[in-house]
Design an enzyme around this catalytic site. Structure first.
Site, PDB file in Angstrom:
ATOM      1  N   ASP A  74       0.820  -1.213   0.000  1.00 47.93           N
ATOM      2  CA  ASP A  74       0.000   0.000   0.000  1.00 47.93           C
ATOM      3  C   ASP A  74       0.852   1.261   0.000  1.00 47.93           C
ATOM      4  O   ASP A  74       2.022   1.251   0.404  1.00 47.93           O
ATOM      5  CB  ASP A  74      -1.000   0.016   1.172  1.00 47.93           C
ATOM      6  CG  ASP A  74      -0.348  -0.140   2.544  1.00 47.93           C
ATOM      7  OD1 ASP A  74       0.624  -0.894   2.669  1.00 47.93           O
ATOM      8  OD2 ASP A  74      -0.825   0.520   3.497  1.00 47.93           O
ATOM      9  N   GLU A 136      -0.037  -1.225   5.757  1.00 51.02           N
ATOM     10  CA  GLU A 136       1.082  -0.758   6.579  1.00 51.02           C
ATOM     11  C   GLU A 136       0.908   0.711   6.920  1.00 51.02           C
ATOM     12  O   GLU A 136       1.184   1.139   8.038  1.00 51.02           O
ATOM     13  CB  GLU A 136       2.409  -0.968   5.834  1.00 51.02           C
ATOM     14  CG  GLU A 136       3.645  -0.788   6.710  1.00 51.02           C
ATOM     15  CD  GLU A 136       4.183   0.632   6.778  1.00 51.02           C
ATOM     16  OE1 GLU A 136       5.091   0.876   7.571  1.00 51.02           O
ATOM     17  OE2 GLU A 136       3.697   1.517   6.035  1.00 51.02           O
TER      18      GLU A 136
HETATM   19 ZN   LIG Z   1       6.725   2.218   4.135  1.00 52.93          ZN
END
Ligand SMILES: [Zn+2]
Length: 385
Positions: A74, A136
């Site tokens: 992401d 993340e």
């Molecule tokens: Zn990163």
């Protein structure tokens, strides 16, 4: 399938707009197809609504002890940012590769996928794994279920390299973190009748003052030897947003703010969180005693374990051997490295790019960094051959 270069893989990865709020499945479909064609064994770990998946790929002998190359799929949004060129197309100018995620961290992911593809096709003595997470950027929430799933899907790896941008320097430690969304509920009365109401804003300020006092106390204390290696050399508590109140002459019905803590690895994150929760609970009781409708609620929105330096650890020794970097470095932001370490892997951070570029408009990765990353992968392939 085509024998793609790291740069060609990067072009493909950046073309998928995998902002954390959207699905990453198109990227996973493509990368899984490419790695499978190379001979890697690929597995997915789905999120709850099956709109996202982590991709785990294994190359080489089906046995424990792999080097795990870890990255996230992401990226942060581009909305509202002034971009000179299309963020979803890698554009090379002035020795830089521009595009969302080139630095954080599709550059590393492209290199890692390339290395795993090479290992799968060419055969290798030591196994290599790719662990590609999601979510993340919204608090490292995708890696823990992925790492848990890996334990049943692939033989356990031993050393994990987390390729967050570090200028190809080795990072052996980072702070842990946790945070709370805080909602103080008050009771509205005309402000002339202040004692009959509860001002959520003014009561919330008591909790914020507790945070200020904690910061002063933490800063004044003598740092542990480990803490002294960090900048700043102490745990910090920060409130970045606050909202509350509707009018100058009404006691506020609501006050909301968010607290984040960045905790030195040798301190207990849970104890820090519990201390704040206890203070909030005491205020909750005091407010309810005045007005049963009032009170304080907490929503713990993230918790990321610290990366504790492992002197002489396997991941550190491996990255040193691959890069020739003999310095030590620690950082104050969190990564998935602490989560791998918590799950029993030796973990260190090393990846191409400057963290200052992450999340910026016109995010770029220096071509020289990408090339240094490729050398690391070539050295890794030799050491595993
Ligand atoms: Zn990163």
């Amino acid at each position: 399938m085509d024998d793609l270069t790291p740069r060609q893989i990067l072009d493909r990865l950046v073309s998928f707009p995998t902002v954390s709020t959207t699905s990453n499945l198109a990227l996973v479909d493509w990368l899984e197809g490419w790695l499978t064609a190379k001979g890697a064994r690929c597995f997915r770990h789905w999120n709850e609504d099956r709109q996202k998946a982590a991709l785990i790929a294994h190359a080489g002998p089906w046995e424990p002890g792999a080097v795990v190359l870890s990255g996230h799929s992401d990226v942060v949004p581009v909305a509202g940012q002034p971009w000179t060129s299309d963020p979803w197309t890698v554009t090379e100018r002035d020795g830089r590769l521009y595009g969302r995620g080139t630095c954080d961290m599709k550059g590393f992911v492209a290199l890692a996928a390339w290395a795993v593809g090479r290992a799968a096709r060419g055969g290798t003595r030591r196994p290599l794994q790719l662990a590609l997470s999601y979510d993340e950027e919204i608090g490292c929430t995708g890696a823990p279920p992925m790492i848990a799933a890996m334990q049943g899907l692939v033989p356990k790896g031993s050393a994990a390299i987390i390729g967050e941008p570090s200028g190809m320097k080795i990072i052996t430690g980072h702070k842990g973190g946790t945070g709370f969304h805080v909602h103080v509920k008050g009771y509205e009365v005309h402000s002339s009748l202040l004692p009959d109401g509860v001002s959520a804003v003014m009561e919330g300020a008591r909790l914020i003052q507790w945070v200020n006092d904690e910061n002063a106390r933490l800063q004044a204390a003598a740092p542990s030897p480990l803490a002294a290696t960090f900048h700043p050399p102490f745990t910090t508590l920060h409130i970045g947003q606050i909202h509350g109140g509707t009018a100058n002459n009404i006691t506020a019905a609501d006050c909301r703010f968010s607290l984040e803590m960045r905790v030195i690895p040798d301190e207990d994150i849970e104890a820090r969180a519990a201390a704040f929760a206890a203070r909030a609970q005491a205020l909750d009781a005091a407010l309810k005693a005045k007005r049963p409708e009032a009170g304080v609620t907490l929503d713990r929105f993230f918790a990321v374990p610290a990366l504790m330096p492992e002197p002489g650890g396997e991941a550190e020794a491996l990255v040193r051997a691959l890069t020739g970097d003999n310095a030590t470095g620690v950082v104050s932001y969190g990564t998935e490295a602490g989560q791998f370490q918590e799950a029993g892997y030796s973990a260190a951070i090393c990846g191409p790019g400057d963290i200052a570029q992450a999340h910026q408009p016109d995010e770029y990765l220096e071509l020289s960094e990408f090339q240094a990353g490729q050398r690391l992968m070539e050295n890794l392939l030799s050491s595993c051959a």
